[in-house]
Design a protein around this motif. Structure first.
Motif, PDB file in Angstrom:
ATOM      1  N   UNK A 201       0.842  -1.205   0.000  1.00  0.00           N
ATOM      2  CA  UNK A 201       0.000   0.000   0.000  1.00  0.00           C
ATOM      3  C   UNK A 201       0.874   1.250   0.000  1.00  0.00           C
ATOM      4  N   UNK A 202       1.951   1.226   0.801  1.00  0.00           N
ATOM      5  CA  UNK A 202       2.865   2.370   0.827  1.00  0.00           C
ATOM      6  C   UNK A 202       3.456   2.629  -0.554  1.00  0.00           C
ATOM      7  N   UNK A 203       3.884   1.567  -1.226  1.00  0.00           N
ATOM      8  CA  UNK A 203       4.453   1.724  -2.559  1.00  0.00           C
ATOM      9  C   UNK A 203       3.460   2.293  -3.548  1.00  0.00           C
ATOM     10  N   UNK A 204       2.226   1.807  -3.504  1.00  0.00           N
ATOM     11  CA  UNK A 204       1.203   2.319  -4.410  1.00  0.00           C
ATOM     12  C   UNK A 204       0.885   3.783  -4.111  1.00  0.00           C
ATOM     13  N   UNK A 205       0.767   4.129  -2.817  1.00  0.00           N
ATOM     14  CA  UNK A 205       0.492   5.507  -2.446  1.00  0.00           C
ATOM     15  C   UNK A 205       1.609   6.447  -2.845  1.00  0.00           C
ATOM     16  N   UNK A 206       2.852   5.998  -2.621  1.00  0.00           N
ATOM     17  CA  UNK A 206       4.012   6.814  -2.998  1.00  0.00           C
ATOM     18  C   UNK A 206       4.059   7.020  -4.504  1.00  0.00           C
ATOM     19  N   UNK A 207       3.867   5.940  -5.248  1.00  0.00           N
ATOM     20  CA  UNK A 207       3.941   6.030  -6.708  1.00  0.00           C
ATOM     21  C   UNK A 207       2.832   6.913  -7.270  1.00  0.00           C
ATOM     22  N   UNK A 208       1.621   6.723  -6.773  1.00  0.00           N
ATOM     23  CA  UNK A 208       0.494   7.514  -7.271  1.00  0.00           C
ATOM     24  C   UNK A 208       0.710   9.001  -6.996  1.00  0.00           C
ATOM     25  N   UNK A 209       1.176   9.331  -5.790  1.00  0.00           N
ATOM     26  CA  UNK A 209       1.402  10.729  -5.435  1.00  0.00           C
ATOM     27  C   UNK A 209       2.521  11.332  -6.272  1.00  0.00           C
ATOM     28  N   UNK A 210       3.629  10.599  -6.401  1.00  0.00           N
ATOM     29  CA  UNK A 210       4.767  11.113  -7.163  1.00  0.00           C
ATOM     30  C   UNK A 210       4.406  11.314  -8.639  1.00  0.00           C
ATOM     31  N   UNK A 211       3.701  10.344  -9.225  1.00  0.00           N
ATOM     32  CA  UNK A 211       3.301  10.458 -10.630  1.00  0.00           C
ATOM     33  C   UNK A 211       2.353  11.639 -10.827  1.00  0.00           C
ATOM     34  N   UNK A 212       1.406  11.800  -9.897  1.00  0.00           N
ATOM     35  CA  UNK A 212       0.451  12.906 -10.014  1.00  0.00           C
ATOM     36  C   UNK A 212       1.166  14.258  -9.942  1.00  0.00           C
ATOM     37  N   UNK A 213       2.067  14.428  -8.987  1.00  0.00           N
ATOM     38  CA  UNK A 213       2.788  15.703  -8.844  1.00  0.00           C
ATOM     39  C   UNK A 213       3.720  15.954 -10.030  1.00  0.00           C
ATOM     40  N   UNK A 214       4.358  14.903 -10.517  1.00  0.00           N
ATOM     41  CA  UNK A 214       5.203  15.066 -11.696  1.00  0.00           C
ATOM     42  C   UNK A 214       4.372  15.470 -12.917  1.00  0.00           C
ATOM     43  N   UNK A 215       3.178  14.878 -13.033  1.00  0.00           N
ATOM     44  CA  UNK A 215       2.298  15.253 -14.135  1.00  0.00           C
ATOM     45  C   UNK A 215       1.921  16.741 -14.046  1.00  0.00           C
ATOM     46  N   UNK A 216       1.567  17.194 -12.848  1.00  0.00           N
ATOM     47  CA  UNK A 216       1.221  18.606 -12.661  1.00  0.00           C
ATOM     48  C   UNK A 216       2.400  19.502 -13.017  1.00  0.00           C
ATOM     49  N   UNK A 217       3.595  19.047 -12.658  1.00  0.00           N
ATOM     50  CA  UNK A 217       4.779  19.849 -12.895  1.00  0.00           C
ATOM     51  C   UNK A 217       5.136  19.917 -14.376  1.00  0.00           C
ATOM     52  N   UNK A 218       5.158  18.776 -15.038  1.00  0.00           N
ATOM     53  CA  UNK A 218       5.638  18.710 -16.413  1.00  0.00           C
ATOM     54  C   UNK A 218       4.609  19.187 -17.435  1.00  0.00           C
ATOM     55  N   UNK A 219       3.338  19.099 -17.090  1.00  0.00           N
ATOM     56  CA  UNK A 219       2.287  19.472 -18.050  1.00  0.00           C
ATOM     57  C   UNK A 219       1.911  20.951 -17.987  1.00  0.00           C
ATOM     58  N   UNK A 220       2.524  21.696 -17.068  1.00  0.00           N
ATOM     59  CA  UNK A 220       2.149  23.100 -16.921  1.00  0.00           C
ATOM     60  C   UNK A 220       0.765  23.280 -16.337  1.00  0.00           C
ATOM     61  N   UNK A 221       0.371  22.315 -15.510  1.00  0.00           N
ATOM     62  CA  UNK A 221      -0.991  22.312 -14.962  1.00  0.00           C
ATOM     63  C   UNK A 221      -1.259  23.534 -14.091  1.00  0.00           C
ATOM     64  N   UNK A 222      -0.259  24.040 -13.398  1.00  0.00           N
ATOM     65  CA  UNK A 222      -0.471  25.175 -12.500  1.00  0.00           C
ATOM     66  C   UNK A 222      -0.869  26.431 -13.265  1.00  0.00           C
ATOM     67  N   UNK A 223      -0.341  26.584 -14.501  1.00  0.00           N
ATOM     68  CA  UNK A 223      -0.719  27.762 -15.298  1.00  0.00           C
ATOM     69  C   UNK A 223      -2.085  27.589 -15.942  1.00  0.00           C
ATOM     70  N   UNK A 224      -2.405  26.367 -16.377  1.00  0.00           N
ATOM     71  CA  UNK A 224      -3.694  26.086 -17.011  1.00  0.00           C
ATOM     72  C   UNK A 224      -4.291  24.822 -16.402  1.00  0.00           C
ATOM     73  N   UNK A 225      -4.825  24.918 -15.207  1.00  0.00           N
ATOM     74  CA  UNK A 225      -5.357  23.717 -14.535  1.00  0.00           C
ATOM     75  C   UNK A 225      -6.589  23.187 -15.244  1.00  0.00           C
ATOM     76  N   UNK A 226      -6.699  21.867 -15.307  1.00  0.00           N
ATOM     77  CA  UNK A 226      -7.852  21.231 -15.934  1.00  0.00           C
ATOM     78  C   UNK A 226      -7.902  19.780 -15.475  1.00  0.00           C
TER      79      UNK A 226
END
Length: 509
Positions: A201-226
């Motif tokens: 469960x820890x591994x899944x939670x860590x991976x899901x959180x890290x992937x989500x934050x990386x997606x927000x970072x790399x996709x420019x989500x903060x400038x154009x959230x969707x």
């Protein structure tokens, strides 16, 4: 039922009459110094004449009991009076204040109840575990925090800090790793079980959180959230499994398939529905679309059928509502760049005061986004404090219920643990909360005075405070009558909820 409600309403009216009389006497005595405060400090040569004139205008020479019955006669005929300092009618003042308070209370109460009850029940099921001790500690800390201090911290870090972050929205690898570890650890403690299960469960939670934050970072989500169809599909599928597990259990394949079908339908209509949403310009149309969405979910549930069509319909309807809500949020977020670039916003979208941005302009969706940003911080402040109370209440109630004989009997009969917890335990856990939640809602409808004061939100609480210090009795009495009437209604509603939750209780007994 009718006899019960009639008796309670008559008793409530008698209580309201006595309480308004007592409040009128107390408020009249309390506000008198504030009425003449400005004149007492005046250096005008005709100060006494001004005092006499104000006394005459406000009828203060008349006996207070007679003034009460004059006020009561006007009130029952629909004349709520006037705020004499501003000259505005109390009806107009209340209209704006009630809407502002309901917006705040609705969001804060729903979120606090959902998360508080959920965490409290999990904590009770994991009694004496690390998660349980952590929940107790956090609950007591939040419960003891002063509301004004929480509000000020949110202003500093939730508004000023986040607005500064948006100038250069970059998350470091270290920050992403820390967030992943924290979320993964929290989920592993909540799920419990063997060491192997916790590590998984820890591994899944860590991976899901890290992937989500990386997606927000790399996709420019903060400038154009969707959200978009991909996030809606993934999140909707996860919600479908979670809702089915809670409502019927994953073994009920028809309910699961109905929920997943609802998600597929939501993703398929994502693009066509955008043309419909462009025509939306008021909340009534949003409500109509919400009703249609739930109706479609119910229809899909009945179409799949199964051993219990009602269960499938319920799971699909809840999933449809949540998927529809995500589509609505996505539509609002599409206007983030325009909102951020507006001169009135000046690239600082999270406000610290008020309930709307002056001179903003824009269409319905921009105004909705502006309302949401103004609701964000005061809602979080109320949720944090309420969350602590609901967590403690639900944990204590669940522990008491799970130790009852009928729970042991249900387990001895071989019922699945999910059925024991959700159908026999959870339902009876809600009975004590049926008293607390309605009263809390009414209390907040009276205005979260401290929170509204710190965030300068023009709600019921701020109206009461300003009217009291301004020496205006009509707005104060209107406020007190509304709060007292709602408190009486809340007690009647609590009794009806008791009867719905516990078959042993009959309101017509």
């Amino acid at each position: 039922m009718f006899s019960f409600i009639s008796r309670r309403v008559l008793a409530g009216l008698a209580t309201l009459l006595v309480s308004t009389f007592a409040m009128f006497l107390l408020v009249s005595a309390a506000i008198r110094p504030y009425i003449f405060m400005d004149l007492e400090a005046s250096t005008s040569p005709n100060k006494q004449q001004l005092i006499d004139q104000r006394t005459l205008d406000l009828d203060l020479d008349t006996n207070v009991v007679i003034r009460y019955f004059k006020w009561l006669g006007d009130f029952v005929t629909g004349d709520l009076g006037t705020a004499w300092r501003s000259g505005q009618s109390v009806s107009n003042l209340l209209q704006g204040a009630v809407i502002s308070t309901i917006q705040l209370v609705a969001a804060a109460t729903v979120l606090a109840v959902i998360f508080g009850v959920m965490v409290g029940i999990v904590s009770a099921l994991r009694q004496y575990s690390t998660f349980d001790y952590l929940t107790i500690f956090v609950s007591f800390v939040l419960y003891s925090l002063p509301a004004f201090w929480v509000a000020v911290l949110l202003k500093q870090w939730g508004a000023i800090g986040f607005n500064d972050f948006l100038r250069d929205p970059n998350l470091s690898i270290l920050a992403i790793a820390v967030a992943g570890v924290a979320i993964g650890l929290l989920w592993s403690l909540a799920f419990g079980g063997t060491l192997r299960r916790r590590l998984a469960v820890f591994g899944l939670g860590f991976a899901a959180t890290a992937v989500a934050l990386l997606y927000l970072q790399l996709s420019g989500w903060w400038e154009e959230p969707n959200l978009g169809p991909v996030i809606i599909a993934v999140t909707g599928a996860a919600l479908a499994f979670a809702i089915t597990a809670l409502v019927s259990g994953l073994k009920n394949r028809r309910a699961l398939y109905a929920s997943l079908t609802t998600v597929v339908v939501g993703v398929v209509v994502y693009f066509p529905i955008q043309s419909v949403l462009r025509q939306v310009d008021n909340w009534l149309l949003v409500l109509v679309l919400a009703v249609v969405t739930v109706a479609v979910g119910i229809g899909i549930g009945y179409a799949w059928g199964g051993p219990d069509k009602g269960v499938s319909a319920r799971a699909a309807a809840i999933t449809a509502f949540l998927v529809g809500s995500m589509i609505f949020v996505d539509r609002v977020m599409q206007f983030w760049p325009a909102y951020l670039a507006a001169p009135a916003i000046n690239n600082r979208p999270i406000p610290t005061i008020g309930n709307s941005t002056p001179n903003l302009g824009g269409n319905f969706w921009v105004q909705v986004l502006d309302q949401y940003t103004h609701l964000l911080l005061p809602t979080i402040a109320l949720v944090l404090i309420q969350f602590a109370g609901y967590t403690r209440y639900s944990r204590a109630s669940m522990l008491e219920v799970m130790s009852q004989d009928y729970i042991r009997t249900a387990r001895a009969k071989g019922l699945p643990e999910r059925t024991v917890v959700m159908r026999h335990g959870f339902r009876n856990t809600l009975i004590p909360l049926a008293t607390i939640v309605p009263i809390d809602v009414i209390t907040l409808l009276g205005g979260a005075i401290i929170t509204e004061k710190v965030f300068a939100r023009p709600g019921m609480g701020l109206l009461f405070l300003n009217s009291l210090t301004g020496g205006e009795i009509d707005p104060v009495m209107a406020y007190l009558v509304i709060v007292a009437a709602l408190a009486i209604i809340a007690n009647i509603v609590a009794d009806l909820i008791y009867a719905a939750l516990d078959p042993r209780i009959r309101v017509n007994a």
